[in-house]
Write an enzyme that holds these catalytic residues in place. Structure first.
Site, PDB file in Angstrom:
ATOM      1  CB  THR A  12      -4.040 -16.412   5.101  1.00  0.00           C
ATOM      2  OG1 THR A  12      -4.692 -15.673   6.139  1.00  0.00           O
ATOM      3  CG2 THR A  12      -2.773 -15.689   4.677  1.00  0.00           C
TER       4      THR A  12
ATOM      5  NE  ARG B  60      -1.657   4.444   7.985  1.00  0.00           N
ATOM      6  CZ  ARG B  60      -2.935   4.326   8.342  1.00  0.00           C
ATOM      7  NH1 ARG B  60      -3.367   4.861   9.470  1.00  0.00           N
ATOM      8  NH2 ARG B  60      -3.783   3.678   7.584  1.00  0.00           N
TER       9      ARG B  60
ATOM     10  CG  ASN C 123      -6.820  -2.695  -0.221  1.00  0.00           C
ATOM     11  OD1 ASN C 123      -5.803  -2.018  -0.217  1.00  0.00           O
ATOM     12  ND2 ASN C 123      -6.974  -3.751   0.563  1.00  0.00           N
TER      13      ASN C 123
ATOM     14  CB  SER D 216      -0.944   0.004   1.184  1.00  0.00           C
ATOM     15  OG  SER D 216      -1.980  -0.895   0.929  1.00  0.00           O
TER      16      SER D 216
HETATM   17  C1  REY Z   1      -4.341  -8.148   2.069  1.00  0.00           C
HETATM   18  C2  REY Z   1      -4.117  -9.428   2.790  1.00  0.00           C
HETATM   19  C3  REY Z   1      -3.672  -6.990   2.719  1.00  0.00           C
HETATM   20  C4  REY Z   1      -2.695  -9.746   3.122  1.00  0.00           C
HETATM   21  C5  REY Z   1      -3.993  -5.672   2.102  1.00  0.00           C
HETATM   22  N1  REY Z   1      -2.938  -5.053   1.619  1.00  0.00           N
HETATM   23  O1  REY Z   1      -5.099  -5.177   2.086  1.00  0.00           O
HETATM   24  C6  REY Z   1      -2.979  -3.728   1.140  1.00  0.00           C
HETATM   25  C7  REY Z   1      -2.098  -2.929   2.073  1.00  0.00           C
HETATM   26  C8  REY Z   1      -2.539  -3.627  -0.292  1.00  0.00           C
HETATM   27  O2  REY Z   1      -2.671  -2.278   2.957  1.00  0.00           O
HETATM   28  C9  REY Z   1      -2.470 -11.058   3.842  1.00  0.00           C
HETATM   29  N2  REY Z   1      -3.380 -11.265   4.948  1.00  0.00           N
HETATM   30  C10 REY Z   1      -1.040 -11.021   4.336  1.00  0.00           C
HETATM   31  C11 REY Z   1      -4.321 -12.217   4.948  1.00  0.00           C
HETATM   32  C12 REY Z   1      -5.145 -12.287   6.216  1.00  0.00           C
HETATM   33  O3  REY Z   1      -4.487 -12.981   4.038  1.00  0.00           O
HETATM   34  N3  REY Z   1      -6.086 -13.336   6.205  1.00  0.00           N
HETATM   35  O4  REY Z   1      -0.819 -10.646   5.511  1.00  0.00           O
HETATM   36  O5  REY Z   1      -0.179 -11.282   3.517  1.00  0.00           O
HETATM   37  O6  REY Z   1      -0.856  -2.983   1.915  1.00  0.00           O
END
Ligand code: REY
Length: 404
Positions: free
Chosen positions: A157, A319, A195, A96
């Site tokens: 995940t 942020r 997102n 992000s």
């Molecule tokens: C998505 C899940 C994280 C990541 C996300 N990333 O929204 C955006 C950001 C681009 O804020 C994944 N977590 C992990 C899971 C939880 O799968 N069940 O931690 O790799 O950067």
């Protein structure tokens, strides 16, 4: 599967890979800026990265650019299968932190008179959203109420990740996934990270310029700043050149890490698919905060804050974090499968930190990496936080991105 022999080889490489380099600063005083900050705490930084490693990150690194001087620290491995040590020059997925770049492009379009922050999204993208009152500003400050489609996508995940690893989505499809759910707030309501907002931002960039995201990032940010490690390769799955591999932590305790390096990141695109390096992200944030990428008025808009959790506020794709020593820093965090990034700079951009751990879905590592900010910007004045306390969930990334 990673064999025990590989793990042992990894552990040995981690010990010898420990490196620390600090060059003394010769910064001129600048009121309220980096020169008035305490010197970075190199020992503290090494301790933080070592803790992240002990909590499950194969490797970690941090680079501080401080008005001409440089501090670099690494621990552990960039690649568990070859045993190659982490290097601060390794490229990685910034997640992000991409949002700061997307917001910057849009603010440049504001400067060019192609967009106003308070215009409705639907004026530019007719019929896209179910409410004409949602504005550009609402989207960029996470106050649109648009549900985050990644909540469902990554509820499980590893299964969720493998289902999208090689997929290509259109931006409109991603918005469609969000719109299956009711909105979380009325337009302009409270901050809620999603997102979906930065997928809409990507659609706006494409619509207003008539060009691809890759072209806009390149022409407006990457080339003007001479960034040599920054790429938008979507829907390519490889990271060009030397890079840290990313290791996703499964939800099941004790399960083997999943090498998540190769993926399209199509599920994120303008919300999180950029590849970069610590040096490039420090250069980018320093330039942005020093006012070299937008007009002063647009930077001021990016820095109009809404509350976003304890010690935090959100502007437009940017942020603010208020550190234990009273210093505030500006940037973003990133979490894509296998990579946690913290990229923040001082108010004047003269000191910047980018820190990476090459794992994700590990809340302990994520919380530990937060302390790199204290080491970098508070120095020895950082208040030591208890290690035995509860794991704190952060507002930086989408809810549920990390298991405890
Ligand atoms: C998505 C899940 C994280 C990541 C996300 N990333 O929204 C955006 C950001 C681009 O804020 C994944 N977590 C992990 C899971 C939880 O799968 N069940 O931690 O790799 O950067």
């Amino acid at each position: 599967m990673v064999s025990a022999a590989t793990l042992r080889k990894g552990a040995a490489a981690a010990v010898i890979s420990l490196s620390l380099l600090a060059v003394p600063a010769h910064a001129a005083p600048s009121p309220g800026g980096a020169a008035t900050l305490p010197a970075p705490d190199a020992d503290g930084l090494l301790g933080v990265l070592s803790t992240a490693r002990s909590q499950g990150a194969p490797g970690a690194m941090a680079r501080i650019d401080d008005a001409g001087s440089l501090h670099r620290t690494t621990v552990g491995l960039a690649d568990r299968s070859t045993g190659r040590a982490m290097a601060t020059t390794d490229r990685f997925r910034i997640g992000s932190v991409t949002k700061v770049m997307s917001a910057t492009v849009l603010l440049q379009l504001v400067d060019e008179g192609k967009l106003t922050l308070d215009s409705p999204i639907n004026r530019h993208l007719p019929g896209l959203l179910p409410d004409d009152r949602i504005t550009v500003r609402h989207v960029l400050s996470h106050r649109s109420g648009l549900h985050d489609y990644t909540d469902d996508m990554f509820a499980r995940t590893v299964e969720g990740f493998e289902a999208v690893r090689t997929k290509t989505f259109t931006l409109r499809q991603l918005v469609g996934l969000s719109l299956r759910h009711p909105r979380t707030t009325a337009p302009g309501g409270a901050y809620r990270y999603s997102n979906t907002n930065f997928v809409v931002a990507g659609m706006l960039i494409r619509k207003l310029t008539g060009r691809s995201l890759a072209t806009e990032y390149r022409d407006r940010i990457i080339e003007p700043l001479g960034l040599r490690d920054t790429f938008y390769v979507h829907p390519g799955t490889a990271i060009p050149g030397r890079h840290a591999r990313g290791y996703l932590t499964p939800d099941t305790a004790g399960a083997a890490l999943v090498d998540a390096t190769e993926q399209t990141v199509s599920w994120a695109q303008s919300a999180g698919a950029v590849i970069s390096s610590a040096q490039d992200m420090n250069t980018f944030l320093s330039a942005l905060l020093a006012g070299r990428l937008t007009s002063a008025a647009s930077l001021a808009e990016m820095r109009r804050w809404v509350p976003a959790g304890t010690g935090q506020a959100y502007g437009l794709g940017l942020r603010r974090r208020d550190l234990s020593c009273g210093v505030s820093v500006y940037g973003h965090t990133g979490a894509v499968q296998g990579y946690y990034t913290y990229a923040f700079a001082s108010a004047d951009g003269r000191r910047s930190l980018t820190a990476l751990a090459n794992t994700s879905n590990n809340a302990r590592v994520m919380n530990t990496m937060l302390r790199t900010l204290d080491s970098a910007f508070c120095g020895k004045r950082a208040k030591v936080r208890g290690g035995a306390g509860p794991v704190v969930r952060h507002e930086d990334v989408a809810p549920g991105v990390a298991r405890d």
